[in-house]
Write a protein that holds these residues in place. Structure first.
Motif, mmCIF file in Angstrom:
data_model
loop_
_atom_site.group_PDB
_atom_site.id
_atom_site.type_symbol
_atom_site.label_atom_id
_atom_site.label_comp_id
_atom_site.label_asym_id
_atom_site.label_seq_id
_atom_site.Cartn_x
_atom_site.Cartn_y
_atom_site.Cartn_z
ATOM 1 N N MET A 1 0.843 -1.182 0.000
ATOM 2 C CA MET A 1 0.000 0.000 0.000
ATOM 3 C C MET A 1 0.890 1.247 0.000
ATOM 4 O O MET A 1 1.851 1.327 0.751
ATOM 5 N N SER A 2 0.546 2.200 -0.830
ATOM 6 C CA SER A 2 1.350 3.420 -0.879
ATOM 7 C C SER A 2 1.019 4.320 0.313
ATOM 8 O O SER A 2 -0.076 4.273 0.862
ATOM 9 N N GLN A 3 1.997 5.127 0.685
ATOM 10 C CA GLN A 3 1.833 6.035 1.826
ATOM 11 C C GLN A 3 1.593 7.443 1.314
ATOM 12 O O GLN A 3 2.180 7.862 0.317
ATOM 13 N N GLU A 4 0.741 8.189 2.031
ATOM 14 C CA GLU A 4 0.373 9.529 1.579
ATOM 15 C C GLU A 4 0.037 10.421 2.767
ATOM 16 O O GLU A 4 -0.652 10.002 3.699
ATOM 17 N N GLY B 1 -1.858 4.609 4.609
ATOM 18 C CA GLY B 1 -0.793 3.624 4.468
ATOM 19 C C GLY B 1 0.219 3.587 5.593
ATOM 20 O O GLY B 1 1.288 3.006 5.438
#
Length: 140
Positions: A1-4, A86
């Motif tokens: 999962m990408s972090q934002e 994320g």
């Protein structure tokens, strides 16, 4: 999962300046004062546009004395609404305390300087604040 980290809004929640004796202050051509600063970072989970988000606030207080007499007090709260995706719970706590506070700091600097300059006071210049070190010290 990408972090934002997403910044929704940055805003000034409140701001106040109290000059103890305006007439005496206006009569001063020059003054040398001692200024003390307090900074407190807070955050809380909120719902913003029907999504989970966080309200992060930096509260500043400045106390300036001249010859042990109070000259002025300034208080203000600069806030932002952020969403994080994320991250683990521990990472989220650190990002809110460190990274989001760091994002708000330049706005605090501008406000403190503008507020003092526009009232004829010696400008307050907020130096760099090490939020990461403060977070680590508070955690231990």
């Amino acid at each position: 999962m990408s972090q934002e980290i997403r910044i929704h809004k940055i805003f000034l929640e409140n701001s106040e300046i109290n000059v103890s004796d305006p007439i005496t202050f206006l009569e001063m051509s020059e003054y040398t004062g001692q200024t003390e600063m307090d900074c407190k970072s807070e955050n809380k989970e909120i719902i913003y546009n029907e999504d989970e988000a966080y309200l992060v606030s930096l509260a500043f207080r400045f106390y300036t004395n001249v010859d042990n007499n109070p000259l002025y007090n300034i208080t203000f709260v600069q806030s932002g609404i952020f969403s994080l995706k994320g991250y683990t719970d521990e990472e989220t706590k650190e990002i809110l305390a460190v990274d989001c506070s760091q994002i708000l700091l330049p706005y605090c600097r501008l406000h403190a300087e503008y507020m003092t300059k526009s009232t004829g006071l010696t400008p307050i210049l907020i130096q760099e604040i090490d939020f990461r070190n403060g977070y680590k010290n508070q955690k231990s």
